[in-house]
Scaffold this motif. Structure first.
Motif, PDB file in Angstrom:
ATOM      1  N   LEU A 247       1.094  -0.927  -0.206  1.00  0.00           N
ATOM      2  CA  LEU A 247      -0.304  -0.020  -0.051  1.00  0.00           C
ATOM      3  C   LEU A 247       0.735   0.953   0.154  1.00  0.00           C
ATOM      4  O   LEU A 247       0.338   2.468  -0.957  1.00  0.00           O
ATOM      5  CB  LEU A 247      -0.819   0.126   1.361  1.00  0.00           C
ATOM      6  CG  LEU A 247      -1.531   1.285   1.545  1.00  0.00           C
ATOM      7  CD1 LEU A 247      -2.489   1.858   0.367  1.00  0.00           C
ATOM      8  CD2 LEU A 247      -3.166   1.126   2.583  1.00  0.00           C
ATOM      9  N   GLU A 248       1.569   1.428   1.163  1.00  0.00           N
ATOM     10  CA  GLU A 248       3.098   2.246   1.072  1.00  0.00           C
ATOM     11  C   GLU A 248       3.541   2.147  -0.379  1.00  0.00           C
ATOM     12  O   GLU A 248       3.821   3.719  -0.876  1.00  0.00           O
ATOM     13  CB  GLU A 248       3.496   2.253   2.122  1.00  0.00           C
ATOM     14  CG  GLU A 248       3.215   2.271   3.190  1.00  0.00           C
ATOM     15  CD  GLU A 248       3.665   2.039   4.751  1.00  0.00           C
ATOM     16  OE1 GLU A 248       5.166   1.428   4.476  1.00  0.00           O
ATOM     17  OE2 GLU A 248       3.642   1.885   6.104  1.00  0.00           O
ATOM     18  N   ASN A 249       4.168   1.404  -0.598  1.00  0.00           N
ATOM     19  CA  ASN A 249       4.644   1.707  -2.210  1.00  0.00           C
ATOM     20  C   ASN A 249       3.886   1.988  -3.399  1.00  0.00           C
ATOM     21  O   ASN A 249       3.746   3.006  -4.565  1.00  0.00           O
ATOM     22  CB  ASN A 249       5.474   0.226  -2.542  1.00  0.00           C
ATOM     23  CG  ASN A 249       6.651  -0.407  -2.008  1.00  0.00           C
ATOM     24  OD1 ASN A 249       6.978   0.576  -1.026  1.00  0.00           O
ATOM     25  ND2 ASN A 249       5.920  -1.526  -2.207  1.00  0.00           N
ATOM     26  N   THR A 250       2.311   1.852  -3.207  1.00  0.00           N
ATOM     27  CA  THR A 250       1.240   2.528  -3.997  1.00  0.00           C
ATOM     28  C   THR A 250       1.721   3.845  -4.601  1.00  0.00           C
ATOM     29  O   THR A 250       0.998   4.414  -5.183  1.00  0.00           O
ATOM     30  CB  THR A 250       0.271   1.153  -4.051  1.00  0.00           C
ATOM     31  OG1 THR A 250       0.527   0.582  -4.536  1.00  0.00           O
ATOM     32  CG2 THR A 250      -1.247   1.866  -4.857  1.00  0.00           C
ATOM     33  N   VAL A 251       1.559   4.120  -2.984  1.00  0.00           N
ATOM     34  CA  VAL A 251       0.967   5.632  -2.378  1.00  0.00           C
ATOM     35  C   VAL A 251       1.992   6.599  -3.178  1.00  0.00           C
ATOM     36  O   VAL A 251       2.148   7.562  -3.191  1.00  0.00           O
ATOM     37  CB  VAL A 251       0.965   5.942  -1.034  1.00  0.00           C
ATOM     38  CG1 VAL A 251       0.712   7.559  -0.475  1.00  0.00           C
ATOM     39  CG2 VAL A 251      -0.532   5.283  -0.328  1.00  0.00           C
TER      40      VAL A 251
END
Length: 268
Positions: A247-251
């Protein structure tokens, strides 16, 4: 606007039977029902087959072998069967209030993704409710949920909270797949759910991140679209931290379209 109701389920036919009962009580029925079945046994298929005899709504059953918690994969397979423009998504343990679909239609807007809440039910009431063959009594559902605010339907307040509640700051990606809606055309652009995320956690928020990247806005459906969540044991959270990292990488990424997603199931 055509509406598909997307229901995810896994080996809980007693709950699914009650969820489907709440479909028949809707003041506005969906145009199709798509059940995303992550490897349930034959008893779930039997519940679906019996339900088909009670409605003229087309019911599609997407099934895959039980190979652990693979919700994102079965959701994509189910969405590939969709013929509707707009998707309202719930889980197979969610009892919808009679105005649920109508409320979703009322708040829907082009280029917007919707998320709502749920009113959880107690363990004792859930066990009794599933055992009982009595028709759904929504007064009893409200009475047996400790989350009274989530069970309150006050539609004139919904537009006031839609852009203010859990839509900014640390909550801007907040979403719950048990009460969510999005446009099929937008889903195709971002390539659906991210199948690199399996086991429990964050797959709905990760999708919202990518929808926002293509210019969608998020609305929160507060005080309408009421749902009641049947009690169950907490799912395994072994991969929660891994999914959190995805999720953080997608953000942080500039990309909105994932590679391991919906397109592999769509008819070329």
């Amino acid at each position: 606007m055509t509406i598909a109701l997307l229901i995810s389920t896994y080996n809980w036919p007693e709950a699914l039977e009650r969820v489907l009962e709440s479909v028949l009580l809707q003041t506005k029925k969906p145009d199709e029902i798509i059940i995303a079945d992550d490897g349930s046994t034959e008893s779930t298929k039997e519940v679906i087959d019996v339900f088909r005899l009670k409605t003229h709504i087309p019911v599609k059953h997407a099934w895959q072998e039980d190979n652990g918690f693979q919700k994102t994969k079965i959701l994509n397979k189910a969405l590939a069967l969709c013929e509707s423009e707009y998707i309202v998504q719930i889980d197979g343990d969610i009892i919808m209030s009679p105005q649920f679909i109508a409320d979703h239609i009322r708040i829907s807007k082009p280029h917007h993704v919707i998320t709502g809440s749920r009113a959880s039910l107690t363990k004792e009431f859930t066990l009794e409710f599933l055992k009982s063959k009595k028709p759904i009594d929504y007064n009893l559902l409200r009475k047996n949920s400790p989350y009274k605010m989530n069970a309150a339907r006050i539609p004139f307040l919904t537009p006031i909270f839609a852009t203010r509640y859990k839509t900014k700051g640390k909550h801007r990606f907040y979403s719950k797949g048990c009460n969510m809606a999005f446009w099929m055309s937008s889903l195709i652009k971002v390539n659906g759910f991210n199948e690199d995320m399996y086991e429990w956690g964050h797959e709905d928020s990760e999708l919202v991140v990518r929808l926002l990247k293509i210019g969608e806005k998020k609305l929160f459906m507060k005080f309408s679209g009421v749902t009641y969540h049947l009690w169950h044991k907490v799912s395994s959270m072994e991969r929660k931290s891994i999914n959190q990292t995805i999720l953080e990488n997608t953000v942080a990424s500039g990309d909105f379209r994932i590679k391991n997603g919906l397109d592999k199931y769509l008819i070329k």
